[in-house]
Each structure stands twice: as structure tokens, then as C-alpha cells.
Design an enzyme around this catalytic site. Structure first.
Site, mmCIF file in Angstrom:
data_model
loop_
_atom_site.group_PDB
_atom_site.id
_atom_site.type_symbol
_atom_site.label_atom_id
_atom_site.label_comp_id
_atom_site.label_asym_id
_atom_site.label_seq_id
_atom_site.Cartn_x
_atom_site.Cartn_y
_atom_site.Cartn_z
ATOM 1 N N GLU A 144 26.807 29.247 75.764
ATOM 2 C CA GLU A 144 26.043 28.627 74.692
ATOM 3 C C GLU A 144 25.676 27.191 74.986
ATOM 4 O O GLU A 144 26.259 26.556 75.870
ATOM 5 C CB GLU A 144 26.823 28.721 73.381
ATOM 6 N N CYS B 129 32.368 23.991 70.370
ATOM 7 C CA CYS B 129 32.394 24.626 71.663
ATOM 8 C C CYS B 129 33.042 26.023 71.640
ATOM 9 O O CYS B 129 34.153 26.190 71.196
ATOM 10 C CB CYS B 129 33.152 23.596 72.449
HETATM 11 N N1 SAH Z 1 36.154 20.808 78.663
HETATM 12 C C1 SAH Z 1 35.590 19.530 78.449
HETATM 13 C C2 SAH Z 1 34.184 19.586 77.915
HETATM 14 C C3 SAH Z 1 33.867 20.643 76.934
HETATM 15 S S1 SAH Z 1 34.644 20.469 75.377
HETATM 16 C C4 SAH Z 1 36.491 18.708 77.573
HETATM 17 O O1 SAH Z 1 37.424 19.238 77.001
HETATM 18 O O2 SAH Z 1 36.264 17.504 77.482
HETATM 19 C C5 SAH Z 1 33.687 19.179 74.639
HETATM 20 C C6 SAH Z 1 34.416 18.389 73.553
HETATM 21 O O3 SAH Z 1 34.553 19.187 72.374
HETATM 22 C C7 SAH Z 1 35.816 17.951 73.964
HETATM 23 O O4 SAH Z 1 36.044 16.602 73.616
HETATM 24 C C8 SAH Z 1 36.669 18.885 73.153
HETATM 25 O O5 SAH Z 1 37.951 18.397 72.980
HETATM 26 C C9 SAH Z 1 35.878 19.011 71.871
HETATM 27 N N2 SAH Z 1 36.241 20.152 71.039
HETATM 28 C C10 SAH Z 1 36.606 21.384 71.405
HETATM 29 N N3 SAH Z 1 36.858 22.158 70.319
HETATM 30 C C11 SAH Z 1 36.615 21.386 69.241
HETATM 31 C C12 SAH Z 1 36.686 21.603 67.836
HETATM 32 N N4 SAH Z 1 37.065 22.778 67.344
HETATM 33 N N5 SAH Z 1 36.371 20.566 67.017
HETATM 34 C C13 SAH Z 1 35.969 19.373 67.515
HETATM 35 N N6 SAH Z 1 35.891 19.101 68.822
HETATM 36 C C14 SAH Z 1 36.221 20.105 69.689
HETATM 37 FE FE1 SF4 Z 2 38.400 23.820 77.808
HETATM 38 FE FE2 SF4 Z 2 39.931 22.246 76.325
HETATM 39 FE FE3 SF4 Z 2 37.398 21.543 76.848
HETATM 40 FE FE4 SF4 Z 2 37.935 23.625 75.214
HETATM 41 S S1 SF4 Z 2 38.426 21.450 74.831
HETATM 42 S S2 SF4 Z 2 36.413 23.558 76.835
HETATM 43 S S3 SF4 Z 2 39.794 24.496 76.189
HETATM 44 S S4 SF4 Z 2 39.090 21.765 78.304
#
Ligand code: SAH
Ligand code: SF4
Length: 353
Positions: A94, A340
Site C-alpha cells: 500500500e 501502515c
Molecule cells: N519501518 C519503518 C518505516 C515504516 S513505519 C519504521 O518503523 O520507521 C512508518 C512509521 O509509522 C513509523 O514511525 C512507525 O512507527 C509508525 N507506525 C506504525 N504503526 C503505527 C500506528 N498504528 N499508529 C501510528 N504510527 C504507526
Molecule cells: Fe516494521 Fe515496526 Fe516499521 Fe511496522 S513500525 S513497518 S513493524 S519496523
């Protein structure tokens, strides 16, 4: 790769003009550059009308132009548009397109799923399925450009954030090759000044990336200033603790001159105390950095809840009183499963019902 009619089809997007020319020894060399340009413009083979018909038919029978196909789109109230993409092997990823005055941003995925296992995130719930190829990362940009109108001179997407599903540094080589390729003037031409990459904090890769000569904006997902609490939210913290993470962030600044952004998702009762604000201020002082607060996007697969908007604003005010450069990021696309990994899961559930 596509296995339509039992035949494996390779995607041409992601290949250089030279590599494409090598595949077509019976045609003049300039065809490689022409096809490269058309692919980046989002044309199908049938639409490459300046090529000979027999070449278009040959390409269509043997190759896929863009390995990313838009399966569904969802318009948000805030102007954001969420995309569910299908890959040629049937996997789903996505992205979110966010048009702004200061730049039209696409948040794109780097992996199918993720193996980092953060407990608040929907992307990691089923683990890692596979890495995305360079062509599949480019393909998301090309597909959204095509969907949004625009022309090859004035493409819709001009900023990128590598913040969709997946951990970019767990797909290090392909992500670096993508950064080189997406900046190609004859292709999508998006320079590193307009790219942000978000990592959960793989410190060895942060250091390697700092040494690589690339200069994107680096976002580090911190989410707690205390090791015990951070490890409970983000298992990666057991491998690389907060001290090492801050050292790597400082190193990235020293090498690139770019201030580091710390992403901090506020989760009620987990990381929103006064002690958290004070420790966060200590950790991020002493080098150019910025804290980006995000209210949790609640996902139904866990019990975490978001603090109220007032409580989040109060946490921001505390940080600012402590001298921390900080903002709250508007949770774009929350009404369209903006967090995400949520959309892909929801869709997979719907079609299996
Ligand atoms: N894996 C990388 C990039 C993708 S996630 C990372 O973790 O940085 C992108 C951002 O979305 C990250 O800061 C992650 O912690 C945040 N994120 C993931 N799930 C989330 C949620 N349910 N609510 C708010 N932020 C979330
Ligand atoms: Fe992966 Fe954590 Fe980033 Fe979600 S927040 S995409 S589990 S690294």
C-alpha cells in the site's frame, strides 16, 4: 515476475536503458532509452506508439511494463488518497498520496510485510513476506503519477517518504539502488532533498548509510526514551539500545549535515508521561534534530489506544518548554486506514470472508 499462462514475465521498469537495449539486439540501441522513458511515464507497451508494432507485441508477450498495478483507491476527507497495489505474484502493498502546496508526497512501501514485529503496527503482524525490488518501488511512484494526471514534464509526485510497510534498512541494497534510480534525470528525477526514509533503528545500517554518500532526510522511529519500554514496543531495541541509536543519529548528522527527525507515536499510558518528555528532551538535545509526534492510529489487532488531542498537545507543549524542536504530525488518512499495513490486512480479510 508474472506467471501468466505459465510463462515467467520479467518487469522492464527498474532496468537501465542499456539493459533494456541488450534485451533487444535486433533493434537500434536508442530503443532502450526510448522504452526507458516511456516506462517512467507510466505507458503500457500498447501505448508506446512510436515503437514498431511488432516490437510492442513482442514486449507485451514477454515482459511486464510496470510490476505494480493499482487494485483499489480510497479517498480520504483530508485530500489524501490511499492506494492498494497488487504485485505480479499476487502480493499486496500500500501507499498514500498526499497533495500539499509545498509538494505532492507519496508514502511508499519497501517490503511486503515486515519482520521487525513492533507491537503497535499492523504491517508486522504477519511477519516479512519478501523484499520489494527496485522496479516495484519505482512502480508505486509511476502508478500514482499516471493515476493523478500530470505529464512527463510535470509529474504529480515530487516528494517521497519511505514510510509505508516494511523496514527500508532490512532491504538495504534494493533501497539504495532505488534512491539512485529514482533520481535519474531521464527517469522520475526526484532528488534526495525531496526524499525521507524512516527506520525503526537498525544502527549498523544507519552508520553504513551515513558513509554511503546518500543524503536523504533520516527519520528514526523512537517511540520511547526508556530501553525497557522501547523494547516492549519495538523488539529491535533489544539488539540496538537507545544509547547506540542516539550515537548513530549524531553520526548521520555529522556525515550528512542533515538534522535527524525522531518519530514518536504517542500511545496512551505507554510513552506520554512527564518523565518521558523530560528524557526525550535530554536525548535529543545537543545536536540538530526534530521530534515529530503522531497520535497512534488505533488498530483492532491490539489494545493500545491513542491519547486525546488535548493530551497530545499538552505533551507537545511540555517538549517545547524543554527547548525541543517538535511538532504534531496531522494523522493523514486516518479515516482511510492510513496507518501502515492496515489497509492490506483489511483487504485480505475481506476477500477471504
Ligand atoms: N519501518 C519503518 C518505516 C515504516 S513505519 C519504521 O518503523 O520507521 C512508518 C512509521 O509509522 C513509523 O514511525 C512507525 O512507527 C509508525 N507506525 C506504525 N504503526 C503505527 C500506528 N498504528 N499508529 C501510528 N504510527 C504507526
Ligand atoms: Fe516494521 Fe515496526 Fe516499521 Fe511496522 S513500525 S513497518 S513493524 S519496523
Amino acid at each position: 515476475m508474472s506467471t501468466e499462462s505459465g510463462k515467467t514475465k520479467k518487469a522492464l521498469l527498474g532496468m537501465s536503458a542499456q539493459d533494456i537495449a541488450v534485451l533487444l539486439p535486433d533493434y537500434p540501441k536508442y530503443c532502450g532509452a526510448q522504452i526507458y522513458g516511456f516506462l517512467n511515464d507510466g505507458r503500457t507497451f500498447a501505448e508506446m506508439t512510436s515503437l514498431k508494432k511488432e516490437l510492442r507485441v513482442y514486449l507485451d508477450e514477454n515482459y511486464v511494463a510496470n510490476p505494480v498495478r493499482i487494485l483499489k483507491t480510497f479517498e480520504g476527507r483530508d485530500g489524501a488518497k490511499k492506494y492498494l497495489f497488487a504485485l505480479t505474484d499476487g502480493n499486496l502493498i500500500e501507499g498514500v498520496y498526499m497533495p500539499h502546496d509545498y509538494g505532492n508526497t507519496l508514502c511508499l512501501s519497501t517490503q511486503v510485510g515486515c519482520r521487525m514485529g513492533c507491537t503497535f503496527c499492523a504491517s508486522g503482524l504477519d511477519g516479512l513476506v519478501r523484499n520489494l525490488t527496485v522496479g516495484e518501488m519505482l512502480g508505486q511512484v509511476v502508478a500514482v503519477n499516471r493515476d493523478s494526471g500530470g505529464s512527463s514534464k510535470n509529474r504529480a509526485v515530487n516528494k517521497l517518504v519511505l514510510m509505508g510497510s516494511g523496514e527500508p534498512f532490512d532491504n538495504y541494497d534494493n533501497v539504495l539502488a532505488f534512491l539512485c534510480e529514482v533520481g535519474n534525470e531521464k527517469g522520475l528525477n526526484i532528488g534526495e532533498r525531496n526524499i525521507s526514509l524512516s527506520t525503526s533503528g537498525l544502527c549498523d545500517k544507519i552508520v553504513k548509510f551515513a558513509d554511503s554518500g546518500h543524503k536523504v532526510t533520516l527519520s528514526i522511529s523512537l517511540h520511547s526514551p526508556f530501553d525497557g519500554d522501547r523494547s516492549a514496543l519495538m523488539p529491535v531495541n533489544k539488539a540496538y539500545g537507545i544509547d547506540e541509536l542516539i550515537r548513530s543519529a549524531k553520526y548521520y548528522f555529522q556525515k550528512t549535515g542533515r538534522r535527524v527527525i525522531f518519530e514518536y507515536t504517542l500511545i496512551r499510558g505507554k510513552n506520554d508521561s512527564d518523565a518521558c518528555a523530560r528524557r526525550l528532551a535530554e536525548l535529543t538535545s545537543g545536536f540538530p534534530s526534530h521530534v515529530n509526534l503522531i497520535r497512534l492510529n488505533e488498530v483492532k489487532e491490539n489494545d493500545y489506544t491513542a491519547p486525546s488531542a488535548d493530551a497530545a498537545n499538552e505533551f507537545l507543549a511540555k517538549l517545547q518548554r524543554l527547548g525541543v524542536s517538535s511538532t504534531i504530525r496531522k494523522s493523514l488518512g486516518a479515516d482511510i486506514e492510513g496507518a501502515c499495513g492496515q489497509l492490506r490486512r483489511r483487504y485480505a480479510e475481506e476477500i477471504s470472508e
